[in-house]
Scaffold this motif. Structure first.
Motif: not given
Length: 326
Positions: A20-47
């Motif tokens: 009943g709780r929205r944990v991901v809200e309207g997220v847009d992101c992209v990731l290319d081959a050979g690339e590293t994307l790091a997700l940061l955020g407090p606990n419960g942020a939705g990572k």
């Protein structure tokens, strides 16, 4: 096979609820081959929830997730090309390292003829051949995490997802895990990593995305974000030899400093005001147990804090002033 100039991973407007709780809200992101994307955020942020969407473990309630143009939740073949490394160790403790890798290769659908060569390749990639015959349950936490990563690579995935891969390991193990990730990136794998370790992110990431409340509140190429940040004032970092009392805390906050860890390190970004020895003397004169003051270029932690607190990072002149000698 993905089309030229099309990101390997594309998330558009993805949303997800849990209990009943929205944990991901309207997220847009992209990731290319050979690339590293790091997700940061407090606990419960939705990572972790976002990573489960990308891994195809869950479908979004709205929006889309595409890996090489396909839906990972609906297409099993796409999920087979994704390496998932959870935060918890997911291995068989009584089996040897090599036996674990063989089991995971079998679960990935690889044939008996294919598996030996792929096990050897994974042992080499993760630099764990020296413990190949040892039971996993007898290994250190650092070695277990490297085996955990190796197990996710048995199908030679194009995309690797890691949730806090170095949590609870020592510096030597951390360096070894970072070396594994650098090899994967060099071989063209896309890497999505969730981490609370700012130094780790600064070392590994090409891009970062800061999440809060299920949304991405800041995203961009790390080098560009840091370059803009470095155009501003430097940071002053105060290292204390003891926890400050109420008066010392008030003096630190009055000078624009905020605590950043256990309360023994305080940090501020100042433009003007007393510098170096004068600031050290002023703080000590107000009863602050200062061991040293460091001047440092702002880094990932500053980006992170600024993204979560939109107030300006530069705090201007500190309100504490050096006292004139009597």
């Amino acid at each position: 096979m993905s089309q030229p100039d099309v990101p390997l991973v594309r998330v558009r407007g993805a949303s997800l609820s849990y209990r009943g709780r929205r944990v991901v809200e309207g997220v847009d992101c992209v990731l290319d081959a050979g690339e590293t994307l790091a997700l940061l955020g407090p606990n419960g942020a939705g990572k972790s929830s976002l990573m489960r969407l990308v891994a195809g473990r869950l479908p979004p309630e709205s929006g889309t997730v595409r890996i090489a143009g396909a839906d990972p939740y609906r297409e099993r073949a796409i999920r087979g090309g994704i390496g998932w490394v959870p935060q918890d160790i997911a291995l068989y403790p009584r089996l040897s390292v090599a036996e674990n890798l063989d089991v995971f290769a079998q679960l990935s659908g690889l044939t008996r003829r294919e598996r030996p060569a792929l096990v050897r390749a994974a042992l080499d990639l993760a630099d764990i051949a020296d413990v190949a015959r040892r039971p996993v349950g007898l290994l250190s936490g650092g070695y277990q995490r490297r085996v955990n990563i190796a197990a996710s690579l048995m199908a030679r995935p194009r995309l690797v997802l890691l949730d806090e891969p170095t949590q609870g390991v020592d510096l030597a193990a951390r360096a070894a895990i970072h070396a594994v990730l650098a090899r994967l990136r060099a071989e063209g794998a896309a890497i999505l990593i969730a981490s609370h370790d700012f130094a780790e992110v600064e070392r590994l990431a090409d891009r970062i995305a800061v999440m809060a409340g299920g949304r991405i509140v800041q995203e961009g190429r790390l080098s560009d974000l840091l370059a803009r940040l470095h155009q501003g004032a430097p940071e002053h970092e105060v290292a204390l030899v003891d926890l400050p009392d109420a008066a010392a805390t008030a003096a630190l906050r009055g000078a624009g400093f905020t605590p950043v860890d256990t309360g023994l390190t305080w940090r501020a970004t100042h433009r003007g005001g007393p510098e170096g020895a004068a600031l050290l003397s002023a703080l000590r004169g107000h009863g602050v147990p200062v061991g040293e003051i460091r001047i440092r270029a702002p880094g990932v932690e500053t980006l992170y804090r600024a993204a979560l607190d939109p107030a300006p990072v530069d705090r201007g002149h500190p309100r504490i002033v050096a006292r004139s000698p009597s």
